[in-house]
Scaffold this active site. Structure first.
Site, PDB file in Angstrom:
ATOM      1  N   HIS A 161       0.850  -1.205   0.000  1.00  0.00           N
ATOM      2  CA  HIS A 161       0.000   0.000   0.000  1.00  0.00           C
ATOM      3  C   HIS A 161       0.875   1.240   0.000  1.00  0.00           C
ATOM      4  CE1 HIS A 161       0.454   0.809   4.396  1.00  0.00           C
ATOM      5  NE2 HIS A 161       0.303  -0.494   4.574  1.00  0.00           N
ATOM      6  N   ASP A 172      -0.244   4.394   0.998  1.00  0.00           N
ATOM      7  CA  ASP A 172      -0.559   5.407   2.021  1.00  0.00           C
ATOM      8  C   ASP A 172       0.139   5.086   3.338  1.00  0.00           C
ATOM      9  OD1 ASP A 172      -2.292   3.136   2.236  1.00  0.00           O
ATOM     10  OD2 ASP A 172      -3.705   4.282   3.468  1.00  0.00           O
ATOM     11  N   ASP A 201       6.176   0.610   7.299  1.00  0.00           N
ATOM     12  CA  ASP A 201       4.775   0.335   6.959  1.00  0.00           C
ATOM     13  C   ASP A 201       4.338   1.222   5.811  1.00  0.00           C
ATOM     14  OD1 ASP A 201       2.139  -0.409   7.005  1.00  0.00           O
ATOM     15  OD2 ASP A 201       1.633   0.699   8.822  1.00  0.00           O
ATOM     16  N   GLU A 258      -5.034   1.555   2.248  1.00  0.00           N
ATOM     17  CA  GLU A 258      -5.058   0.402   3.165  1.00  0.00           C
ATOM     18  C   GLU A 258      -5.255   0.865   4.588  1.00  0.00           C
ATOM     19  OE1 GLU A 258      -3.529  -2.552   6.059  1.00  0.00           O
ATOM     20  OE2 GLU A 258      -2.791  -0.525   5.701  1.00  0.00           O
ATOM     21  N   GLU A 259      -4.641   2.003   4.912  1.00  0.00           N
ATOM     22  CA  GLU A 259      -4.655   2.453   6.313  1.00  0.00           C
ATOM     23  C   GLU A 259      -6.034   2.911   6.782  1.00  0.00           C
ATOM     24  OE1 GLU A 259      -2.443   1.793   8.264  1.00  0.00           O
ATOM     25  OE2 GLU A 259      -0.476   1.854   7.336  1.00  0.00           O
ATOM     26  N   GLU A 315       2.179  -7.295   3.280  1.00  0.00           N
ATOM     27  CA  GLU A 315       3.020  -6.841   4.380  1.00  0.00           C
ATOM     28  C   GLU A 315       3.011  -7.787   5.579  1.00  0.00           C
ATOM     29  OE1 GLU A 315       1.494  -3.219   6.374  1.00  0.00           O
ATOM     30  OE2 GLU A 315      -0.366  -3.657   5.318  1.00  0.00           O
ATOM     31  N   HIS A 355       3.334   2.795  12.753  1.00  0.00           N
ATOM     32  CA  HIS A 355       2.396   3.747  13.359  1.00  0.00           C
ATOM     33  C   HIS A 355       3.023   4.487  14.551  1.00  0.00           C
ATOM     34  CE1 HIS A 355      -1.436   1.638  11.600  1.00  0.00           C
ATOM     35  NE2 HIS A 355      -0.381   1.492  10.819  1.00  0.00           N
TER      36      HIS A 355
HETATM   37  C1  LIG Z   1      -9.696  -2.800   9.591  1.00  0.00           C
HETATM   38  S1  LIG Z   1      -9.006  -1.418   8.862  1.00  0.00           S
HETATM   39  C2  LIG Z   1      -7.662  -1.102   9.916  1.00  0.00           C
HETATM   40  C3  LIG Z   1      -6.456  -1.797   9.527  1.00  0.00           C
HETATM   41  C4  LIG Z   1      -5.338  -1.842  10.554  1.00  0.00           C
HETATM   42  N1  LIG Z   1      -4.271  -2.589   9.977  1.00  0.00           N
HETATM   43  C5  LIG Z   1      -3.047  -2.679  10.508  1.00  0.00           C
HETATM   44  C6  LIG Z   1      -2.060  -3.565   9.826  1.00  0.00           C
HETATM   45  O1  LIG Z   1      -2.727  -2.031  11.495  1.00  0.00           O
HETATM   46  C7  LIG Z   1      -5.813  -2.525  11.828  1.00  0.00           C
HETATM   47  O2  LIG Z   1      -5.689  -3.741  11.983  1.00  0.00           O
HETATM   48  O3  LIG Z   1      -6.328  -1.823  12.710  1.00  0.00           O
HETATM   49 ZN   LIG Z   2       0.657  -1.450   6.400  1.00  0.00          ZN
HETATM   50 ZN   LIG Z   3      -0.327   0.575   8.946  1.00  0.00          ZN
END
Ligand SMILES: CSCC[C@H](NC(C)=O)C(=O)O
Ligand SMILES: [Zn+2]
Ligand SMILES: [Zn+2]
EC number: 3.5.1.14
Length: 409
Positions: free
Chosen positions: A79, A81, A116, A151-152, A179, A380
């Site tokens: 991804h 973003d 990421d 994706e984020e 990833e 993050h």
């Molecule tokens: C369900 S949309 C959010 C996506 C986010 N992905 C990662 C990899 O942190 C999560 O798991 O919170």
């Molecule tokens: Zn990611």
């Molecule tokens: Zn992420």
């Protein structure tokens, strides 16, 4: 005085250029990013297509055609973003991609998206450059390098929509890489499945009145019962994980076997001395893919019902999200590469949700790996970084992995 830095290879400079593009949510600069990727594709001599599932959100697919394009292809997904930053907590500008030498003499590339997951996208491309430079004209299977937006924020305008599109079906993927996570250990983690995100909201309603009285049937105790039950369940799951073994069966318990529960939002009420009409508690629940979803869902519904609380879901993922590894030729190929490069590979379940879920639910195998060992997990987080050596190892890894996977007969 800071030590002067060596001259880094072009691959490192390309990575820095990619990191400098502010594809940061909620207003990612996808226009610059799309142009950068198209330029990279031209430089590599890879034909490419740009698809938009929503205006201004490009999906870039670069294609290296195989000797037998009728065979299912290899998808290399990443991804574009990245998540927002708390700039004041960073020691460097998060979008400058500065390189700083650490106490161990390693050169750290510090930027949002290093881990990421811009490292992965750039490693794919630089690995293909290396393969072609060493005279590999074609592999057996077609390779598609896929760059997706959003994706984020869940992927609705990115991978989720793309998987419903004819152009995705035409890619004819036999495997998609995606990833993973950095690991502090000396190995790569390969994620063959994910926990299911369930974002549950419990709302309790009841009588209102003066905050100094014993008012019957109020929202607070109802919601408290639900919160207590969920936190008790959380405690049990944590205990099972810490014990590492199921008491009854003796079976090993790993991260992927337990369900996590976190109380993430609480709201309601108007004033200290007014008993509220309604109170709300939101939980981020990540359900183990080995749990019976229907049974677990029924337990939550019954818990709500028993306490006169309503339950609704912001998100409830219930589709299959595991790629089984037994007799899996892709996993076997990855392990061969791991052995050849002396990089141990450890299979695990990812706690977070990635774009792989939109692809696995179509029955297409997906394996998640981010080639970062001996690194803290900083996705993050502030001061996200990877070392130059880690990035270069990643390129070398994919050089071998792409060749191995795309030549699986
Ligand atoms: C369900 S949309 C959010 C996506 C986010 N992905 C990662 C990899 O942190 C999560 O798991 O919170
Ligand atoms: Zn990611
Ligand atoms: Zn992420």
């Amino acid at each position: 005085m800071a030590a002067s830095l060596p001259e880094f290879p072009t691959s490192v400079k390309n990575f820095q250029r990619y990191l400098q593009i502010k594809t940061v949510q909620p207003t990612p600069d996808y226009a610059t990013c799309g142009q950068f990727l198209r330029d990279m594709a031209d430089e590599l001599g890879l034909p490419h297509q740009v698809y938009e599932m929503a205006p201004g959100k490009p999906i870039v697919v670069m294609t290296w055609e195989g000797k037998d394009p009728t065979l299912p292809s290899i998808g290399l997904n990443s991804h574009t973003d990245v998540v927002p930053v708390y700039e004041e907590f960073w020691s460097e500008d998060p979008f400058a991609a500065n390189i700083v030498q650490d106490d161990a003499g390693e050169h750290r590339i510090i930027a949002r998206g290093t881990q990421d997951m811009k490292i992965v996208g750039m490693c794919y491309l630089e690995a293909i450059r290396e393969l072609r430079n060493r005279g590999v004209k074609q592999l057996l299977r077609t390779v598609h390098v896929i760059f997706v937006p959003d994706e984020e924020i869940g992927g609705a305008d990115g991978m989720q929509a793309f998987t419903q599109h004819d152009s995705f079906k035409k890619l004819n993927l036999g495997l998609m890489l995606d990833e993973g996570l950095a690991t502090p250990d000396n190995l790569y983690k390969v994620y063959y499945g994910e926990k299911a995100p369930w974002w549950a909201r419990f709302t309790a309603e009841g009588n209102t009145g003066h905050g100094s009285k014993f008012i019957p049937n109020t929202a607070g105790p109802k919601l408290a019962n639900v919160i207590n039950a969920l936190l008790q369940f959380r405690g049990q799951e944590e205990k099972r994980l810490i014990a590492g073994k199921d008491e009854a069966t003796g079976k090993l318990i790993r991260e992927g076997d337990v369900t996590t529960v976190n109380l993430t939002m609480l709201s309601g009420g108007k004033q200290h001395n007014v008993v509220p009409h309604a109170l709300e508690a939101c939980f981020d629940i990540r359900v183990s893919p080995f749990v019976d979803y229907e049974k677990f869902s029924a337990w939550l519904a019954e818990l709500a019902h028993r306490n006169d609380v309503t339950l609704d879901y912001e998100l409830k993922y219930t589709k299959p999200n595991v790629t089984f590894l037994e007799n899996n030729p892709w996993w076997a190929a990855m392990q061969r590469v791991g052995k050849r490069l002396d990089i141990p590979h450890d299979a695990d379940i990812l706690t977070g949700a990635t774009d792989s879920r939109w692809v696995r639910c179509l029955g297409i195998p997906c394996l998640g790996v981010s080639p970062m060992r001996n690194h803290p997990i900083l996705l993050h987080d502030h001061d996200e970084y990877v070392t130059v050596n880690c990035y270069l190892e990643g390129i070398h890894y994919y050089e071998h992995l792409i060749e191995e996977l795309a030549n699986v007969g």
